[in-house]
Design an enzyme around this catalytic site. Structure first.
Site, short mmCIF file in Angstrom:
data_model
loop_
_atom_site.label_atom_id
_atom_site.label_comp_id
_atom_site.label_asym_id
_atom_site.label_seq_id
_atom_site.Cartn_x
_atom_site.Cartn_y
_atom_site.Cartn_z
N ILE A 127 38.24 123.90 -3.92
CA ILE A 127 38.72 123.18 -3.01
C ILE A 127 38.97 122.52 -2.42
O ILE A 127 39.70 121.94 -1.56
CB ILE A 127 38.36 124.03 -1.69
N GLU A 169 38.22 114.41 -5.93
CA GLU A 169 38.07 113.36 -4.75
C GLU A 169 36.50 112.50 -5.31
O GLU A 169 36.07 112.37 -4.29
CB GLU A 169 37.38 114.46 -3.32
N ARG A 174 20.20 114.36 10.82
CA ARG A 174 21.16 114.09 10.32
C ARG A 174 22.05 113.78 11.59
O ARG A 174 22.32 113.74 12.30
CB ARG A 174 21.99 115.65 10.07
N TRP A 214 37.37 115.20 14.44
CA TRP A 214 35.88 113.93 13.54
C TRP A 214 36.04 112.57 14.05
O TRP A 214 35.21 112.25 13.11
CB TRP A 214 35.96 114.86 12.58
N CYS A 274 37.00 126.22 6.84
CA CYS A 274 35.52 126.56 6.52
C CYS A 274 35.61 127.14 7.77
O CYS A 274 35.88 127.75 8.94
CB CYS A 274 34.68 126.08 5.88
N HIS A 303 27.18 126.48 -0.67
CA HIS A 303 26.02 126.03 0.55
C HIS A 303 24.58 126.25 -0.12
O HIS A 303 23.78 126.28 -0.12
CB HIS A 303 26.26 126.08 1.37
N1 GLN Z 1 39.06 119.15 0.35
C1 GLN Z 1 37.76 119.61 1.11
C2 GLN Z 1 36.64 119.37 -0.75
O1 GLN Z 1 36.48 119.46 -1.68
C3 GLN Z 1 37.57 119.83 1.25
C4 GLN Z 1 36.39 119.97 3.10
C5 GLN Z 1 35.94 120.99 3.53
O2 GLN Z 1 36.09 121.51 4.07
N2 GLN Z 1 35.31 120.39 4.98
O3 GLN Z 1 35.93 118.56 0.00
ZN ZN Z 2 35.70 124.09 3.59
#
Ligand code: GLN
Ligand code: ZN
Length: 765
Positions: free
Chosen positions: A432, A485, A516, A562, A644, A695
């Protein structure tokens, strides 16, 4: 005279004291007594702020160790029975087990509080739920506030909203079946509050602003008649939407006051004022509890004056909702430009705004004239500032139609062109976007930000990471790669920092759940991209591999959702501005030879308005923004998106309308159930349903992924099915990530082999 109050103050503390105390306590570093002290200290400070600002009552009942819904359950003795706690002897440790789980118990589920980014713990309603009374915390807090000589207004979540917000489980047909047991529990609490000398009780019934069926609506009159019998004066609060359809019901209830959110829904005021019962207080929520802009005091005063004529002293001045949703204090924002700072108000500043309106209403206009003047000047500067209004952006928006023609060809033709270009195997594998964010990476970014790491050293650190991440993916045998990233700490902040019109705070923390907090950026001006944001990173990554490396962007809806957003133009306009900036980034990426570009929209669904009737409008502009940013590319450029969270089925047509070539989604936790909707709707483009839950720290086995894929294949044709985890990997560690992806690639290989075998078999017979 008139009365000034707020619906609640942020509990986390200006320096996030509650967060740090909680976490220290959970780690065993401080005692419970020290934790209790820090809570007491915060409450005392927050009451002092309210008192000093000139509010007539301080807010008691807005404090919670983890969450206000959980506190209400603790007060009622109604924590889920599966924990087996003794309700009356509930300890703080028990409370945290319910909130966070432990070896024996899964934590309570968490979900968003209406359309905010605050998450509450979801009550679990079962046939054996009891409301026999619980902890005395609320009464202790009340005593504390009294000891400080303050007039307290106590707040509680109302019984119907509480029931509605829970989840019906084991052996119960409907949440309302619990109402006969719940009402006496509230009666006991209300009577105790009355005995303790509480004059006003704020009872929150935010669900009244939702679309409710008759069963819920019909429950109000008997419930509130029973509650009002022996209780403090009841101020029923509504917020986040209009309650104009409920005017008749509200007028008929035995209430001493009703609160309306006049920021979100100013239009409801005259509709509610018609037939307003004699002697009933109207609490007018005119100061925005959801956003960080300084209030337009003159306009608010005008709104109030209309009601004042009718109500006299029965008109109160208030924040639109609890201030829980805004940061605590603007004062400490030392890095903000003075002009921008003059446009803002955080919770502490909003107290002063509420108080100034009250004083002006009751004939003390001269005393608060400087505050009104400062508000007027701030507004004037916002209307005219060149930091906000960018002619380049506005001209382009005016001619937006030229850029809105959509992709050149429909999906089948694009898919063909892309297949010719990329030659991907059946069941392509990908991830992702993010790979594990190690302490070293965070450290390097932080040092660079503080000027302790030179630009070139920073670049080399990040490039080294990109090389390592690519090498690892090549070794694993993934088909479509990512750069990982490493340069991003947050998917919105990273882009916001490179766009004009976005502002950042040093300390603008808002509670998200428990300990949080998030520090959302704010969008104050026309969004404009002065230069490419990601091209150098992506081009470098692509130069290292023959395989496609996806460019990685955050979509316009998520960038909006956000952040704190402008209140001087529609959200849709801001979304389109962001989309135009991203459209240019997409074009630059394509130009640089990046063949696949992923535009993440994890917040797409969260943006849905509270009421079904408003949803189609939202979906229309949200889809429009996504298409605007993604459609400028050639057929052979592949657009991905990622979302997500589950529950897509009701918005599938809109997701299809976004027309991404590939969508990756979270489905593993729902056991692929959500894919059924994709099948029924016949989603037309490629899909990568997440085959494992990132997760969880455990490594998914091949057999598990095979099982999930079997389910997916019954819904999605093989030719359009991708394999990927369900979200980014940045929170995982390397060993788990590698083991999981090895299994994922192995699953794809086995699947390809089995499909080939069947095909050969078909050929020969
Ligand atoms: N590209 C983002 C990652 O992989 C996507 C994060 C997300 O969907 N919250 O961290
Ligand atoms: Zn995600």
């Amino acid at each position: 005279m008139t009365t000034a109050h707020i619906l609640g103050f942020p509990r986390i503390g200006a320096q996030r004291e509650l967060k740090f105390s909680l976490e220290a306590y959970w780690r065993g570093e401080i005692t419970e007594a020290t934790l209790l002290d820090s809570g007491r200290d915060l409450r005392s400070r927050h009451w002092a702020l309210q008192r000093q600002a000139g509010l007539d009552m301080v807010s008691v009942g807005d404090f919670a160790w983890y969450d206000q819904v959980l506190n209400t359950l603790a007060l009622l003795g109604a924590l889920p029975t599966r924990f087996g706690f003794d309700a009356q002897a509930l300890s703080l440790a028990d409370y945290f087990v319910a909130a966070r789980g432990n070896q024996q118990h899964v934590a309570m589920e968490m979900t968003k509080w209406f359309d905010t980014n605050y998450h509450y713990l979801v009550p679990e309603w079962t046939a054996d739920t009891r409301f026999d009374g619980g902890v005395n915390w609320l009464f202790d807090e009340l005593a504390e506030s009294k000891a400080e000589g303050q007039v307290a207004k106590v707040s509680l979540i109302g019984p119907l909203s509480l029931l509605y917000l829970g989840k019906v489980k084991g052996g119960l047909a409907h949440a309302l079946d619990l109402l006969p047991a719940l009402i006496p529990a509230y009666q006991t609490i209300l009577a105790r509050l009355q005995q303790a000398g509480v004059a006003w009780l704020q009872i929150d019934e935010p669900i009244l602003a939702l679309e409710l069926d008759a069963r819920w609506l019909d429950a109000y009159a008997p419930a509130y008649t029973a509650l009002a019998a022996q209780a403090p004066k009841l101020m029923l609060t509504t917020y986040f939407e209009t309650v104009q359809e409920r005017a008749g019901l509200l007028h008929s209830l035995p209430l001493a006051g009703v609160h309306l959110d006049l920021v979100r829904a100013p239009q409801q005021l005259p509709l509610l004022l018609a037939g307003w019962p004699q002697g009933r207080v109207l609490s007018a929520g005119v100061i925005d509890g959801r956003n960080i802009w300084r209030g337009d005091l003159a306009a608010a005063l005008q709104q109030l004056q209309a009601a004042r004529q009718q109500l006299g002293p029965d008109l109160w001045v208030a924040s639109s909702c609890s201030l829980l949703h805004v940061p605590v204090d603007l004062q400490s924002e030392s890095a903000l430009d003075a002009e921008i700072k003059s446009w803002l108000a955080f919770a502490t500043q909003k107290l002063a705004e509420v108080a100034a309106l009250k004083r002006s209403l009751q004939g003390e206009a001269a005393a608060v004239a400087p505050q009104f003047e400062a508000a007027r000047q701030a507004l004037h500067s916002r209307r005219n500032s060149r930091r906000i209004h960018n002619p380049l952006v506005q001209q382009r928006l005016a001619r937006i139609a030229a850029e809105e023609s959509g992709r050149r060809s429909a999906f089948p033709a694009r898919s063909k062109a892309q297949q010719e270009r990329f030659q991907l195997p059946l069941f392509p594998t990908t991830t992702i976007g993010s790979f594990p964010q190690t302490a070293e990476l965070r450290q390097a970014r932080a040092s660079y930000k503080r000027g302790r790491l030179s630009h070139l050293d920073y670049l080399e650190t990040m490039r080294a990471e990109i090389r390592a991440v690519l090498q690892q993916q090549e070794r694993l045998g993934l088909d479509v790669l990512v750069h990982g990233e490493p340069e991003r700490n947050d998917m919105v902040e990273y882009f916001g920092e490179q766009l004009w019109g976005y502002g950042f705070t040093l300390n603008g923390w808002v509670q998200s759940y428990g300990s949080r907090c998030v520090k959302p950026p704010f969008i104050y001006g026309d969004v404009y991209r002065p230069e490419a944001m990601t091209v150098a990173w992506s081009a470098y990554a692509q130069s290292l591999s023959e395989k496609p490396v996806k460019g990685m962007l955050t979509g316009p809806v998520t960038m909006l959702q956000w952040s704190f957003v402008r209140d001087d133009q529609p959200r849709a306009t801001t979304a389109l501005q962001i989309a135009l900036a991203l459209r240019d980034e997409v074009a630059d990426l394509e130009q640089a030879g990046i063949g696949m570009i992923q535009i993440d929209e994890p917040a797409f669904r969260e943006g849905l308005p509270l009421r079904a009737g408003d949803r189609s409008h939202y979906l229309a502009w949200a889809v429009r923004a996504f298409k605007l940013c993604s459609s400028g590319v050639s057929d052979a450029t592949q657009i991905h998106t990622h979302m997500c969270y589950s529950e897509f089925n009701d918005i599938l047509p809109s997701i299809a309308a976004m027309d991404a070539d590939v969508i990756t989604i979270e489905t593993s936790r729902s056991d692929m159930e959500l894919l059924d909707g994709f099948g029924e709707f016949a989603y037309p483009n490629d899909i990568g349903p997440g085959v494992y839950d990132i997760h969880s720290p455990r490594v998914p086995r091949v057999a598990e992924m095979q099982r999930l894929l079997q389910k997916a294949r019954s819904v999605i044709p093989d030719a359009r099915l991708w394999l990927n985890p369900d979200c980014g990997l940045k929170t995982r560690d390397w060993p788990v990530t590698i083991a999981a992806l090895e299994n994922l690639v192995q699953t794809a290989r086995l699947l390809r082999a089995s499909v080939q075998e069947t095909e050969e078999h078909v050929d020969c017979c």
